[in-house]
Motif scaffolding. Structure first.
Motif, PDB file in Angstrom:
ATOM      1  N   UNK A 131       0.846  -1.194   0.000  1.00  0.00           N
ATOM      2  CA  UNK A 131       0.000   0.000   0.000  1.00  0.00           C
ATOM      3  C   UNK A 131       0.878   1.240   0.000  1.00  0.00           C
ATOM      4  N   UNK A 132       0.297   2.359  -0.439  1.00  0.00           N
ATOM      5  CA  UNK A 132       0.975   3.640  -0.335  1.00  0.00           C
ATOM      6  C   UNK A 132       0.962   4.066   1.141  1.00  0.00           C
ATOM      7  N   UNK A 133       2.013   4.753   1.615  1.00  0.00           N
ATOM      8  CA  UNK A 133       2.062   5.147   3.028  1.00  0.00           C
ATOM      9  C   UNK A 133       0.885   6.009   3.493  1.00  0.00           C
ATOM     10  N   UNK A 134       0.167   6.631   2.561  1.00  0.00           N
ATOM     11  CA  UNK A 134      -0.989   7.441   2.950  1.00  0.00           C
ATOM     12  C   UNK A 134      -2.155   6.590   3.447  1.00  0.00           C
ATOM     13  N   UNK A 135      -2.127   5.285   3.095  1.00  0.00           N
ATOM     14  CA  UNK A 135      -3.178   4.377   3.570  1.00  0.00           C
ATOM     15  C   UNK A 135      -2.908   4.082   5.047  1.00  0.00           C
ATOM     16  N   UNK A 196       3.964   4.796  -5.958  1.00  0.00           N
ATOM     17  CA  UNK A 196       4.882   5.610  -5.160  1.00  0.00           C
ATOM     18  C   UNK A 196       4.422   7.060  -5.098  1.00  0.00           C
ATOM     19  N   UNK A 197       3.835   7.539  -6.198  1.00  0.00           N
ATOM     20  CA  UNK A 197       3.352   8.922  -6.215  1.00  0.00           C
ATOM     21  C   UNK A 197       2.001   9.081  -5.532  1.00  0.00           C
ATOM     22  N   UNK A 198       1.347   7.961  -5.206  1.00  0.00           N
ATOM     23  CA  UNK A 198       0.078   8.028  -4.501  1.00  0.00           C
ATOM     24  C   UNK A 198      -1.149   8.123  -5.384  1.00  0.00           C
ATOM     25  N   UNK A 219       6.916   2.370  -0.076  1.00  0.00           N
ATOM     26  CA  UNK A 219       5.683   1.600  -0.021  1.00  0.00           C
ATOM     27  C   UNK A 219       5.701   0.736   1.235  1.00  0.00           C
ATOM     28  N   UNK A 220       4.518   0.321   1.669  1.00  0.00           N
ATOM     29  CA  UNK A 220       4.418  -0.481   2.885  1.00  0.00           C
ATOM     30  C   UNK A 220       3.915  -1.879   2.541  1.00  0.00           C
TER      31      UNK A 220
END
Length: 323
Positions: A131-135, A196-198, A219-220
């Motif tokens: 997942x993207x780190x924003x998640x 990576x860019x979200x 990324x996570x």
């Protein structure tokens, strides 16, 4: 005397095709080979292909040229090889996507199991859910809860409609009961760029291309999709710990046009398998998070048939269609 001479000439004529095939196989190869890959440069398929193509080139004494033919979930590459002369100079990178496509697409202009002769296995690609780190989710349970709280608002990248990445995600959606919006790309590299860019938030990717971005923190990793944990990420659990019975993996092997002489197929199989057993090659493949899978041509053919059956059932249950 005439009868004896006639029998001698008949025996020679009968043996001539076999002698010709053997002579052709002994002279093989006398020119460069095309190694056709249905994915763009930069992804796991391309990386593994270049490692093994270098080995094969050294063993055969001829250049082995990588030809990237992405598109239509690798169908373009399969058709190109199915239509090529069966002379051993065109070989196909066969990924799990090709087995998926048998059921996914109607009226394909080729039949994978009929028109592509199995040559050898190559490697197994472990899948990882990233997942993207924003998640905000850090576990599978948290991701499921987040997706259920935001139905249709979370995008799921894949490296092509009908690709192994796509069906792994569709299987997860079905078993977890979540609504993720599928966004297909033309390969892993372009999908990862948007991850990576979200621009997209979730993806099932092979460890080969995902691991560097996981380690960098771009990324996570949420969980591994196979039966067992991945040694390079020992703290990351498997999806089945939360979603019982879930399992997805990707694999690849080599094929050739139907009608390729068996002597040539056997030669290619021997050389590829020698590479997959070579410590230096094993080390290179381990660095890109892959594991060799060694088959005879017949064993690889049986394996492909079993994968066609397995993913055919998944597609029907999940209702996956090409986009």
């Amino acid at each position: 005397m005439h009868r004896r001479r006639f029998l001698q000439l008949s025996a020679t004529a009968t043996a001539f095709p076999s002698l010709t095939r053997i002579a052709r196989a002994q002279a093989y190869p006398s020119q460069p080979l095309r190694w056709v890959v249905g994915f763009p440069p930069g992804g796991g398929a391309d990386t593994v292909s270049r490692i093994m193509a270098r080995w094969l080139s050294e063993r055969l004494g001829q250049p082995v040229v990588i030809e990237n033919k992405p598109g239509a979930s690798t169908n373009i590459s399969v058709q190109a090889v199915a239509n090529a002369p069966p002379d051993g100079y065109t070989i196909l990178f066969i990924g799990a996507s090709a087995a998926v496509n048998v059921t996914l697409f109607d009226n394909l202009p080729f039949n994978l199991l009929r028109d592509i002769a199995p040559v050898s296995g190559l490697i197994d690609f472990p899948f990882v859910l990233i997942v993207h780190p924003s998640v905000p989710a850090r576990t599978v349970a948290e991701l499921i809860a987040y997706a259920k709280a935001n139905p249709g608002k979370i995008s799921m990248a894949s490296f092509g409609a009908g690709s192994s990445s796509h069906v792994a995600g569709e299987l997860f959606k079905t078993m977890a009961g979540v609504n993720l919006v599928h966004v297909p790309y033309r390969g892993s590299a372009s999908a990862l760029t948007d991850m990576i860019s979200g621009h997209v938030q979730v993806m099932f990717d092979v460890m080969t291309s995902a691991l560097p971005h996981i380690r960098s923190g771009a990324l996570r990793a949420i969980a591994v999709a196979g039966k067992n944990r991945f040694p390079g990420l020992p703290d990351v659990p498997v999806i089945a710990d939360t979603v019982a019975g879930y399992e997805a993996n990707s694999w690849c092997g080599l094929g050739a046009p139907r009608g390729t002489p068996p002597e040539i197929i056997d030669r290619l199989n021997r050389e590829i398998n020698a590479g997959l057993k070579n410590p230096a090659i094993i080390e290179q493949l381990a660095k890109v998070s892959t594991t060799p899978i060694i088959f005879t041509p017949a064993e690889f053919g049986a394996f492909m048939a079993s994968e066609v059956e397995k993913w055919g059932k998944v597609i029907k249950v999940a209702g996956v269609r090409p986009e």
